[in-house]
Scaffold this motif. Structure first.
Motif, mmCIF file in Angstrom:
data_model
loop_
_atom_site.group_PDB
_atom_site.id
_atom_site.type_symbol
_atom_site.label_atom_id
_atom_site.label_comp_id
_atom_site.label_asym_id
_atom_site.label_seq_id
_atom_site.Cartn_x
_atom_site.Cartn_y
_atom_site.Cartn_z
ATOM 1 N N LEU A 90 0.869 -1.171 -0.110
ATOM 2 C CA LEU A 90 -0.128 -0.011 -0.104
ATOM 3 C C LEU A 90 0.864 1.343 -0.071
ATOM 4 C CD1 LEU A 90 -2.693 -1.179 2.365
ATOM 5 C CD2 LEU A 90 -3.098 -0.730 0.161
ATOM 6 N N TYR A 91 1.899 1.265 0.755
ATOM 7 C CA TYR A 91 2.817 2.118 0.848
ATOM 8 C C TYR A 91 3.566 2.754 -0.665
ATOM 9 C CZ TYR A 91 3.896 3.362 5.813
ATOM 10 O OH TYR A 91 3.455 3.784 7.092
ATOM 11 N N LEU A 92 3.759 1.430 -1.384
ATOM 12 C CA LEU A 92 4.503 1.405 -2.689
ATOM 13 C C LEU A 92 3.336 2.107 -3.554
ATOM 14 C CD1 LEU A 92 6.869 0.974 -4.260
ATOM 15 C CD2 LEU A 92 6.064 -1.565 -4.555
ATOM 16 N N GLU A 93 1.964 1.651 -3.329
ATOM 17 C CA GLU A 93 1.169 2.096 -4.245
ATOM 18 C C GLU A 93 0.971 3.640 -4.051
ATOM 19 O OE1 GLU A 93 -3.548 0.834 -5.397
ATOM 20 O OE2 GLU A 93 -2.328 -0.512 -4.229
ATOM 21 N N PHE A 94 1.014 3.749 -2.668
ATOM 22 C CA PHE A 94 0.373 5.393 -2.449
ATOM 23 C C PHE A 94 1.713 6.236 -3.082
ATOM 24 C CE2 PHE A 94 1.390 9.026 0.291
ATOM 25 C CZ PHE A 94 0.040 9.572 0.484
ATOM 26 N N ALA A 95 2.902 5.520 -2.846
ATOM 27 C CA ALA A 95 3.979 6.315 -3.370
ATOM 28 C C ALA A 95 3.924 6.434 -5.073
ATOM 29 C CB ALA A 95 5.276 5.652 -3.112
ATOM 30 N N LYS A 96 3.832 5.516 -5.567
ATOM 31 C CA LYS A 96 3.656 5.350 -7.018
ATOM 32 C C LYS A 96 2.270 6.319 -7.572
ATOM 33 C CE LYS A 96 5.335 0.751 -8.094
ATOM 34 N NZ LYS A 96 4.996 -0.823 -8.598
ATOM 35 N N ARG A 97 1.421 6.330 -6.956
ATOM 36 C CA ARG A 97 0.394 7.050 -7.202
ATOM 37 C C ARG A 97 0.379 8.525 -6.896
ATOM 38 N NH1 ARG A 97 -4.965 3.375 -7.051
ATOM 39 N NH2 ARG A 97 -5.944 5.153 -8.113
ATOM 40 N N ALA A 98 0.829 8.675 -5.578
ATOM 41 C CA ALA A 98 0.933 9.998 -4.950
ATOM 42 C C ALA A 98 2.152 10.749 -5.718
ATOM 43 C CB ALA A 98 1.275 9.920 -3.566
ATOM 44 N N ALA A 99 3.197 10.121 -6.132
ATOM 45 C CA ALA A 99 4.102 10.820 -6.886
ATOM 46 C C ALA A 99 3.822 11.593 -8.251
ATOM 47 C CB ALA A 99 5.477 10.041 -7.054
ATOM 48 N N PRO A 100 3.295 10.655 -8.902
ATOM 49 C CA PRO A 100 2.904 11.550 -10.419
ATOM 50 C C PRO A 100 1.801 12.612 -10.034
ATOM 51 C CG PRO A 100 2.164 9.172 -10.299
ATOM 52 C CD PRO A 100 3.089 9.497 -9.170
ATOM 53 N N PHE A 101 0.729 11.999 -9.145
ATOM 54 C CA PHE A 101 -0.218 13.074 -8.856
ATOM 55 C C PHE A 101 0.233 14.290 -8.257
ATOM 56 C CE2 PHE A 101 -3.837 14.659 -6.006
ATOM 57 C CZ PHE A 101 -4.865 14.702 -6.996
ATOM 58 N N ASN A 102 1.507 14.080 -7.138
ATOM 59 C CA ASN A 102 1.935 15.135 -6.678
ATOM 60 C C ASN A 102 2.599 16.198 -8.077
ATOM 61 O OD1 ASN A 102 2.993 16.901 -4.251
ATOM 62 N ND2 ASN A 102 5.084 16.118 -5.080
ATOM 63 N N ASN A 103 3.426 15.424 -8.845
ATOM 64 C CA ASN A 103 4.014 16.163 -9.876
ATOM 65 C C ASN A 103 2.631 16.931 -10.632
ATOM 66 O OD1 ASN A 103 6.466 15.249 -8.947
ATOM 67 N ND2 ASN A 103 6.353 13.526 -10.544
ATOM 68 N N TRP A 104 1.809 16.180 -10.820
ATOM 69 C CA TRP A 104 0.591 16.758 -11.709
ATOM 70 C C TRP A 104 0.139 18.160 -10.979
ATOM 71 C CZ3 TRP A 104 -4.425 17.750 -10.334
ATOM 72 C CH2 TRP A 104 -5.344 18.240 -11.446
ATOM 73 N N MET A 105 -0.012 17.952 -9.632
ATOM 74 C CA MET A 105 -0.583 19.164 -8.925
ATOM 75 C C MET A 105 0.699 20.146 -9.220
ATOM 76 S SD MET A 105 -2.594 17.840 -5.723
ATOM 77 C CE MET A 105 -1.276 17.073 -4.758
ATOM 78 N N GLU A 106 1.797 19.882 -9.002
ATOM 79 C CA GLU A 106 2.855 21.081 -9.010
ATOM 80 C C GLU A 106 2.919 21.423 -10.601
ATOM 81 O OE1 GLU A 106 6.247 18.950 -7.541
ATOM 82 O OE2 GLU A 106 5.896 19.352 -5.317
ATOM 83 N N GLY A 107 2.636 20.738 -11.346
ATOM 84 C CA GLY A 107 2.690 21.157 -12.726
ATOM 85 C C GLY A 107 1.498 21.999 -12.986
ATOM 86 N N ALA A 108 0.416 21.509 -12.448
ATOM 87 C CA ALA A 108 -0.984 22.315 -12.547
ATOM 88 C C ALA A 108 -0.612 23.635 -11.795
ATOM 89 C CB ALA A 108 -1.947 21.585 -11.967
ATOM 90 N N MET A 109 -0.204 23.913 -10.522
ATOM 91 C CA MET A 109 0.083 24.815 -9.800
ATOM 92 C C MET A 109 0.931 26.155 -10.824
ATOM 93 S SD MET A 109 0.110 24.287 -5.800
ATOM 94 C CE MET A 109 1.343 22.891 -5.995
ATOM 95 N N GLU A 110 2.080 25.213 -11.446
ATOM 96 C CA GLU A 110 2.919 26.048 -12.109
ATOM 97 C C GLU A 110 2.363 26.622 -13.316
ATOM 98 O OE1 GLU A 110 7.171 25.067 -14.350
ATOM 99 O OE2 GLU A 110 6.529 23.905 -12.745
ATOM 100 N N ASP A 111 1.497 25.794 -13.936
ATOM 101 C CA ASP A 111 1.012 26.146 -15.095
ATOM 102 C C ASP A 111 -0.301 27.046 -14.845
ATOM 103 O OD1 ASP A 111 2.555 24.391 -16.818
ATOM 104 O OD2 ASP A 111 0.835 22.859 -16.855
ATOM 105 N N LEU A 112 -0.879 27.111 -13.874
ATOM 106 C CA LEU A 112 -1.706 27.993 -13.413
ATOM 107 C C LEU A 112 -1.398 29.284 -12.992
ATOM 108 C CD1 LEU A 112 -4.237 25.740 -11.481
ATOM 109 C CD2 LEU A 112 -4.830 26.735 -13.668
ATOM 110 N N GLN A 113 -0.080 29.325 -12.604
ATOM 111 C CA GLN A 113 0.608 30.621 -12.181
ATOM 112 C C GLN A 113 1.477 31.140 -13.214
ATOM 113 O OE1 GLN A 113 1.522 30.689 -7.505
ATOM 114 N NE2 GLN A 113 1.600 28.582 -8.223
ATOM 115 N N ASP A 114 1.618 30.279 -14.047
ATOM 116 C CA ASP A 114 2.450 30.820 -15.446
ATOM 117 C C ASP A 114 2.095 32.076 -15.903
ATOM 118 O OD1 ASP A 114 4.808 30.601 -17.022
ATOM 119 O OD2 ASP A 114 4.047 29.163 -18.170
#
Length: 914
Positions: free
Chosen positions: A507-531
Motif C-alpha cells: 500500500l505504501y508503494l502504491e501510495f508512493a507510485k500514485r502520489a508521486a505522479p499526482f503530486n507532480n501533476w499538482m505541482e505542474g498544474a500549480m506552475e501552469d496556473l500561475q505561469d
C-alpha cells in the motif's frame, strides 16, 4: 609262542637243507622217548607198540593213539591188510591231525606205510607238539614257552635250579627232582641231592616218576650226561608228561586259588560297590546343592556384582567342578570295571541303589551341565545386558544433557514478541532466523527420537533406574512438543506480521507510485496556473482558454485519483488500527503525505478561478489588438499597392519616352505633386502603427505590409520621382551639351530597353555587351580582333570618330568600356551611363586642359594662382571651394600663397586625386 602249528614234522625230503638234516638226526636219537610216550597213552586202550617205525604202518594204532589223546572218535578204520587200506587209515590219521590246524609238510601216507623212520618220527613229534604241548597255557604264554614258563614258576623257589631251555638246563637232573619235590615233596629228599652228581639226580627222578607218578622212563641218564646238548624234543616230551601228571595237583591248587580268587573278587567287588554308592551319593548331593545355585537367575543391578558372580562361576569351573568331573569319570570307570569283573567272574551285574544308577548320575550331571551352560550364557548375557545398559544409560544421560543444553532458553526465545515492533526487512530477517531455527529443531528431532528409543530399550532391558530415565525422557518429550507448538505459533505470528507489513508495504508503494505522479501533476498544474503567458493573437488566447477548460474538465478525475490515494492511506491506517500493528517509521518510498496532497489540491482549486480571470482579461486585450491590426491593415493594404503603382508608372514614364524630354519632365512634376499630396495618409498610418506598437503587437496576419515596408516604399517613391526628374533634366543637359537629337536619344533608349530584359532600368554586363554588339562594336573573343569603327553623326551633322581602337583582345576592350560606364563597379550600366558613353566624343565637352587654360587666363598667364585672384574672379563659394582644394604650388617661380591650379584641374577630371 612255540611253533606248534609251524614246528612241523621233520621234512625227510632228499634235498633238505643241512640244518634240518642235523635236527632230523637228533630225532633219530629219540625213538625210545617217543615210543615210551606213545605207549603211555596206548596202554589206556589196552595196547602198546614195540617198534615205532613198524607198528604204525597199517595206521590202526596211529588212529587209536589219536583217539586216546584227543578224546574224539575218528572215522572208522579200514580192516583190510592191503597197502591201499593202510594208506587209507594213515591218511585218515593225517587228515585228523590237519583238521586240528597242523600243517603237515612233506609227510605222506605212503612213506609211513613203507616204514620210513624219519617220516614216522617226524609225524609223532608233530602229534606230541599238538596234543601234549600246544594246549599248555601259563599266564599269558602257551605251548613251548608256556611249558618253559611253568617249569620256571615251579622251580623258582629252588636256588640251585635255573631253567632257561629244554636242553642244558636239565643236564644236572635237579630240574626234574625240583618239579617232583614241588608237587610231591614226600617222594624226594631234595636237600640231599647235589649238583655235581647228575647221574644220581637223573636216575632218582626217572625212577620216582615211573614208580609213583605213572610216567614211563623216556630218557636215558647216561645219554643226557654224555651229550654236550641233550635232545630238546626228547626232554620237552618227557617234561610235558610231568606237566600233565601234575595237572591234577595243579587243578587242586587252581581250585584253592580259584576260591581265594573268587573270595578276593567278591571282597573287591563289594568294596567297589560300597565305593560306588558313596561316590555316587556324594556326587549326587553335590549336584543337588550346585544346581539351585546355577539356576538362581536373579540379576544384579551393577556390573561389579554380576562380574563377581561370573568370577564365582569361573572359580566353580576352574576349582570346584574339575575334581567332580574326575569323581564322575572315576565313578564310571569303577562301575565299568566292577561290571566287567562281575561279568568275567560270572557274577550277576551290579544294580546300584534306587536313583544312583550311572544313568541317574548322568542325568543329574546333564541337568547340572544344562544349568551350568544356561548359567554361563545367562551370566554373559546379563553382563552384556548390564554393559549395554551402562552404555545406553550413559548414552541417554549424554544425549539428554546435550539436548537439554540446546533447549535451554529456547522457549523464552520462541515466546518473544519482538516481531510486533519490527520493520518488514527486520521481519524477513526474523523469518529467515526462525527458518534456520526450525531446520535446527528438525535436525534435533533425531536426537529426541534417539533419547526416546534409548529409554525404550532401557525399559525393555529392565534397567533398574528406569523410572528416573522415563521421567527425564518424558520431560524432554513434553518440552519438545512445547517447542514444536511454540515454534509453529511463532512461525504463524511472523508470517502473519510479514503479510500485514507486506500489505502495508504494498500500500505504501502504491501510495508512493500514485502520489508521486499526482503530486507532480499538482505541482505542474500549480506552475501552469500561475505561469505568466504572452500571446499575440486571439487564436493563441483561445488556445490557452481551450486548454484551461480541458484542464478544468480533468479536475473531477484528478479528485477521484486524490480520493483513491487518500483511500490507500486510510486503508493503511485501518490495518494498523485493526491488527494493532506497531508502525516503525513512515512511508519508505515517498516523503509525500496526505496533508501535503490536500494542501496542494486546495491550492490548485484556488488558482483555477484566478486563471479564468487572467484569460478573460487577456482575451479582451487580444480583441482590442485585433481591432488595431485590422485598422492598420485596411490602410496599409491600400497605401502599399498605391506606392507600388506609382513606382511602376514613374518607371514607365522614364522608359516609354512619350513626347519630348520636356513633356516627360512636366508629366513627372505633376506626379511629384500628387505624391506629396498623399503624405497625410502616410502620417495617419504612422499614428495607427504607434498604437499597435504601444499594444506590443508584433505581427499582423491581415496584411503583408509592415510600417517599415510602407516607409521604405514611400521613401523609394520620393527618391525615384526625384531621381527620374533629375535623370530627365540630365538627359536634357546631355542632349543640349552634345547636340544629340531627340531621334538619337529615342534610338539609344530603344536599344537600352530592348536589352533590359528584366525591366530593371539597368543593363547587366552581358546585356550591355549584347547591346554594344548590336550597335556595331566588335567585341569578339578573338585576340587582336580590331574594333569595328563607325561614325556617329554629331548633333551638328559632323561625323566624329569613336575612341581609337586599341591593340587589345575584345575581352580586355570590354573591361575597359565597363570601367568607363560603371566607374563605381556596381556590375550594371545605367541609361545615363550608357548615353554618356555613346555620346562621349560628340559634344563640345570641357576637358582638364580647357579648365587649366581658363585658370591660366584668371592667373594672368602665371603657372600658379593666388587666393585673392580666385576670390576676385569667381563666386565666393566656388572661390573658397578651389582655395580649400588646391595644393600649394611648388614650382621654382612660385611665391608665398601660390596655389597649384594645374594639379587641381587634372583632379577635377579624375586624372589625379583632389
Amino acid at each position: 609262542g612255540s611253533r606248534m602249528h609251524g614246528d612241523p614234522a621233520p621234512d625227510v625230503c632228499p634235498g633238505e637243507p643241512p640244518e634240518l638234516r642235523r635236527r632230523n638226526s637228533l630225532l633219530l636219537s629219540s625213538p625210545q622217548t617217543f615210543t615210551a610216550w606213545c605207549n603211555s597213552h596206548l596202554r589206556k586202550a589196552g595196547t602198546q607198540i614195540e617198534n615205532i617205525e613198524e607198528d604204525f604202518r597199517d595206521g590202526l594204532k596211529l588212529m587209536l593213539l589219536l583217539e586216546v589223546i584227543s578224546g574224539e572218535r575218528l572215522a572208522k578204520p579200514e580192516r583190510g591188510k592191503m597197502r591201499v587200506h593202510k594208506i587209507s587209515n594213515v591218511n585218515k590219521a593225517l587228515n585228523f591231525i590237519a583238521s586240528k590246524g597242523v600243517k603237515l609238510v612233506s609227510i605222506g601216507a605212503e612213506e609211513i606205510v613203507d616204514g620210513n623212520a624219519k617220516m614216522t618220527l617226524g609225524m609223532i613229534w608233530t602229534i606230541i607238539l599238538r596234543f601234549a604241548i600246544q594246549d599248555i597255557s601259563v599266564e599269558e604264554t602257551s605251548a613251548k614257552e608256556g611249558l618253559l614258563l611253568w617249569c620256571q614258576r615251579k622251580t623258582a623257589p629252588y636256588k640251585n635250579v635255573n631253567i632257561q631251555n629244554f636242553h642244558i638246563s636239565w643236564k644236572d637232573g635237579l630240574g626234574f627232582c625240583a618239579l617232583i619235590h614241588r608237587h610231591r615233596p614226600e617222594l624226594i629228599d631234595y636237600a640231599k641231592l647235589r649238583k655235581d652228581d647228575p647221574m644220581t639226580n637223573l636216575n632218582t627222578a626217572f625212577d620216582v616218576a615211573e614208580k609213583y607218578l605213572d610216567i614211563p622212563k623216556m630218557l636215558d641218564a647216561e645219554d643226557i650226561v654224555g651229550t654236550a646238548r641233550p635232545d630238546e624234543k626228547a626232554i620237552m616230551t618227557y617234561v610235558s608228561s610231568f606237566y600233565h601228571a601234575f595237572s591234577g595237583a595243579q587243578k587242586a591248587e587252581t581250585a584253592a586259588n580259584r576260591i581265594c580268587k573268587v573270595l578276593a573278587v567278591n571282597q573287591e567287588n563289594e568294596q567297589l560297590m560300597e565305593d560306588y554308592e558313596k561316590l555316587a551319593s556324594d556326587l549326587l548331593e553335590w549336584i543337588r546343592r550346585t544346581i539351585p545355585w546355577l539356576e538362581n537367575r536373579m540379576p544384579e543391578n551393577t556390573m561389579q556384582a554380576m562380574q563377581q558372580k561370573l568370577e564365582d562361576f569361573r572359580d566353580y569351573r576352574r576349582l570346584h567342578k574339575p575334581p567332580k568331573v574326575q569323581e564322575k569319570c572315576q565313578l564310571e570307570i569303577n562301575f565299568n570295571t566292577l561290571q566287567t569283573k562281575l561279568r568275567l567272574s560270572n557274577r550277576p551285574a551290579f544294580m546300584p541303589s534306587e536313583g544312583k544308577m550311572v544313568s541317574d548320575i548322568n542325568n543329574a550331571w546333564g541337568g547340572l551341565e544344562g544349568a551350568e551352560k544356561g548359567y554361563e550364557e545367562w551370566l554373559l548375557n546379563e553382563i552384556r545386558r548390564l554393559e549395554r545398559l551402562d552404555h545406553l544409560a550413559e548414552k541417554f544421560r549424554q544425549k539428554a544433557a546435550i539436548h537439554e543444553a540446546w533447549t535451554e532458553g529456547k522457549e523464552e526465545m520462541l515466546q518473544r514478541r519482538d516481531y510486533e515492533t519490527a520493520s518488514l526487512s527486520e521481519i524477513k530477517a526474523l523469518l529467515k532466523k526462525h527458518e534456520a531455527f526450525e531446520s535446527d529443531l528438525a535436525a534435533h528431532q533425531d536426537r529426541v527420537e534417539q533419547i526416546a528409543a534409548i529409554a525404550q530399550e532401557l525399559n525393555e532391558l529392565d534397567y533398574y533406574d528406569s523410572p528416573s530415565v522415563n521421567a527425564r525422557c518424558q520431560r524432554i518429550c513434553d518440552q519438545w512438543d512445547a517447542l514444536g507448538a511454540l515454534s509453529q505459533k511463532r512461525s504463524e505470528a511472523l508470517q502473519r506480521t510479514e503479510k500485514l507489513l507486506e500489505t502495508i508495504d504494498q500500500l505504501y508503494l502504491e501510495f508512493a507510485k500514485r502520489a508521486a505522479p499526482f503530486n507532480n501533476w499538482m505541482e505542474g498544474a500549480m506552475e501552469d496556473l500561475q505561469d505568466s503567458f504572452i500571446v499575440h493573437t486571439i487564436e493563441e488566447i483561445q488556445g490557452l482558454s481551450t486548454a484551461h477548460e480541458q484542464f478544468k474538465a480533468t479536475l473531477p478525475e484528478a479528485d477521484k485519483e486524490r480520493q483513491a490515494i487518500l483511500g490507500i492511506h486510510n486503508e493503511i491506517a485501518k490495518i494498523v488500527q485493526t491488527y494493532h500493528v506497531n508502525m516503525a517509521g513512515s512511508n519508505p518510498y515517498t516523503t509525500i503525505n496526505p496533508q501535503e496532497v490536500n494542501a496542494k489540491w486546495d491550492k490548485v482549486r484556488q488558482l483555477v478561478p484566478l486563471r479564468d480571470q487572467s484569460l478573460i482579461e487577456e482575451h479582451a486585450r487580444q480583441q482590442n489588438n485585433e481591432r488595431l491590426r485590422r485598422q492598420f491593415a485596411n490602410q496599409a493594404n491600400v497605401i502599399g499597392p498605391w506606392i507600388q503603382t506609382k513606382m511602376e508608372e514613374i518607371g514607365r514614364i522614364s522608359i516609354e519616352m512619350h513626347g519630348t524630354l520636356e513633356d516627360q519632365l512636366t508629366h513627372l512634376r505633376q506626379y511629384e505633386k500628387s505624391i506629396i499630396n498623399y503624405k497625410p495618409k502616410i502620417d495617419q498610418l504612422e499614428g495607427d502603427h504607434q498604437l499597435i506598437q504601444a499594444a506590443l503587437i508584433f505581427d499582423n496576419k491581415h496584411t503583408n505590409y509592415t510600417m517599415e515596408h510602407i516607409r521604405v516604399g514611400w521613401e523609394q517613391l520620393l527618391t525615384t520621382i526625384a531621381r527620374t526628374i533629375n535623370e530627365i533634366e540630365n538627359q536634357i543637359l546631355t542632349r543640349d551639351a552634345k547636340g544629340i537629337s531627340q531621334e538619337q536619344l529615342n534610338e539609344f533608349r530603344a536599344s537600352f530597353n530592348h536589352f533590359d530584359r528584366d525591366h530593371s532600368g539597368t543593363l547587366g554586363a552581358e546585356e550591355f555587351k549584347a547591346c554594344l554588339i548590336s550597335l556595331g562594336f566588335d567585341i569578339g573573343n578573338d585576340a587582336q580582333s580590331p574594333l569595328f569603327l563607325f561614325k556617329l553623326p554629331s548633333g551638328n551633322g559632323n561625323e566624329q570618330n569613336l575612341p581609337p581602337p586599341c591593340d587589345l583582345s575584345g575581352e580586355n576592350e570590354f573591361s575597359r568600356i565597363m570601367s568607363v560606364v560603371d566607374p563605381n563597379r556596381m556590375g550594371v550600366v545605367t541609361f545615363q551611363g550608357f548615353i554618356d558613353f555613346m555620346s562621349r566624343e560628340t559634344a563640345d565637352t570641357d576637358t582638364a586642359d580647357q579648365v587649366m587654360a581658363s585658370f591660366k587666363i584668371l592667373a594672368g598667364d602665371k603657372n600658379y594662382i593666388l587666393a585673392d585672384e580666385l576670390r576676385r574672379e569667381l563666386p565666393p563659394d566656388q572661390a573658397e571651394y578651389c582655395i580649400a582644394r588646391m595644393a600649394p604650388y611648388s614650382g621654382p617661380d612660385g611665391v608665398p600663397g601660390a596655389l597649384d591650379y594645374m594639379s587641381f584641374s587634372t583632379a577635377l577630371y579624375g586624372e589625379s586625386d583632389l
